[in-house]
Design an enzyme around this catalytic site. Sequence first.
Site, mmCIF file in Angstrom:
data_model
loop_
_atom_site.group_PDB
_atom_site.id
_atom_site.type_symbol
_atom_site.label_atom_id
_atom_site.label_comp_id
_atom_site.label_asym_id
_atom_site.label_seq_id
_atom_site.Cartn_x
_atom_site.Cartn_y
_atom_site.Cartn_z
ATOM 1 N N CYS A 62 -9.074 -0.665 -6.176
ATOM 2 C CA CYS A 62 -8.359 0.529 -6.619
ATOM 3 C C CYS A 62 -8.937 1.059 -7.925
ATOM 4 C CB CYS A 62 -6.865 0.238 -6.777
ATOM 5 S SG CYS A 62 -6.495 -1.076 -7.970
ATOM 6 N N GLU A 93 -3.278 -16.376 -3.181
ATOM 7 C CA GLU A 93 -2.523 -15.375 -3.941
ATOM 8 C C GLU A 93 -1.776 -16.089 -5.055
ATOM 9 O OE1 GLU A 93 -0.271 -12.587 -5.587
ATOM 10 O OE2 GLU A 93 -1.822 -12.048 -4.125
ATOM 11 N N GLN A 145 0.843 -1.191 0.000
ATOM 12 C CA GLN A 145 0.000 0.000 0.000
ATOM 13 C C GLN A 145 0.878 1.241 0.000
ATOM 14 O OE1 GLN A 145 -3.159 -0.132 -0.550
ATOM 15 N NE2 GLN A 145 -3.429 -2.337 -0.283
#
Length: 403
Positions: free
Chosen positions: A361, A287, A240
């Site tokens: 995002c 992931e 981030q």
Amino acid sequence: MSHLVERLSLRGEGVTGDGLTVALALPGEEVEGVPEEGRIARPRIVTPVVERVRPPCRHFASCGGCALQHGSDAFVAGWKTQVVERALTGQGLGASVRPILTSPPASRRRAVLAGRRTKKGALVGFHARASEVLVEIPDCRLLHPDLMAALPACEAATLLGASRKGALSIALTRSEDGVDMAVEEARPLDTGLRMDLAALAETHDLARLSWNGEQLAERRPPRQALGRAHVVPPAGAFLQATEAGQAALTDAVGTALGGVRSVADLFAGCGTFTLPLAATAEVHAVEGSAPMLAALDRGWRGTPGLKRVTTEARDLFRRPLLASELARFEAVAIDPPRAGAEAQCAEIARSDLARVAMVSCNPVTFARDAKRLCSGGFRIDWVQPVDQFRWSGHVELVAQFSR
């Protein structure tokens, strides 16, 4: 000929009624300038609006690192909130949108700079708008002071590794243990260059230095705090952009999933949400990058008192977790890249899950995916916009869904 700017594009640039892009202009302003290929690069502002302010950074007129320093903080916050609201409206959705949380100036802890050799030495900075020209940024108001202090190290790396024709890509990340530098598009390593770069890392007190994907020096593991855990991400891994932004996103995800005992964290990265959630819930982190999961796992194992965390390396675009696989969890946290997670959201919509925390995002792909969840019986309880890319066109958000 004058032109009236009617709106901002998603990149934060002015757009006229006939579709011209106008740099550094705000809605409601009348501008003059010569269009070239659909763009007025150097407009003259004939009638400025009250929202126009003096940019805080002297580099703003030429540097392409920021897009919206000429708009007041209140204007930018309102515009970014509207971007989220309009994306939802475009999909026929409504939601309670909370006040936006904006990261402070001089707080960006990661950035990708460019470095190029010159006749006099080295030039390091951001590209100018819509240009390959590099702009030096000695008084940047965006980057954390620790990254600004690393500019001499970037110049030294450029002198060692850039050709006279090409530019280096230099990723800087601030860690608890110093600056982590990852250089790409540089000349190949040889014995002499290895020695010079090792000396560079020592001279400039870098925590870690990587070169074209190969780690050359790790003087201190560059740790990142994720909840109570500390993780050492792979070089150049996603993080981030600001500490304040990470805290805002993490707090919102924690609020959305408060009280649940088992969570699937999808697109988990290095554990930005996995490890804080593990304070109170068992988490299965999924992931695509095995090295990022390995870093997450080491962080979990090194932190006493967390609930059980398991990991799974899986391409969620090609192989989303099926509704049947999601049945063993009470809730899902999902933080996809800008493309969104259309296939995964379809499986979530088909599942029996009762709660979802979605981080995004990209408000446009978020709204598309939100519509898929709502068509499967979910509702949007609230949306929390987060602006950690201050003075840019980007805006992030967290949303809570429940049935």
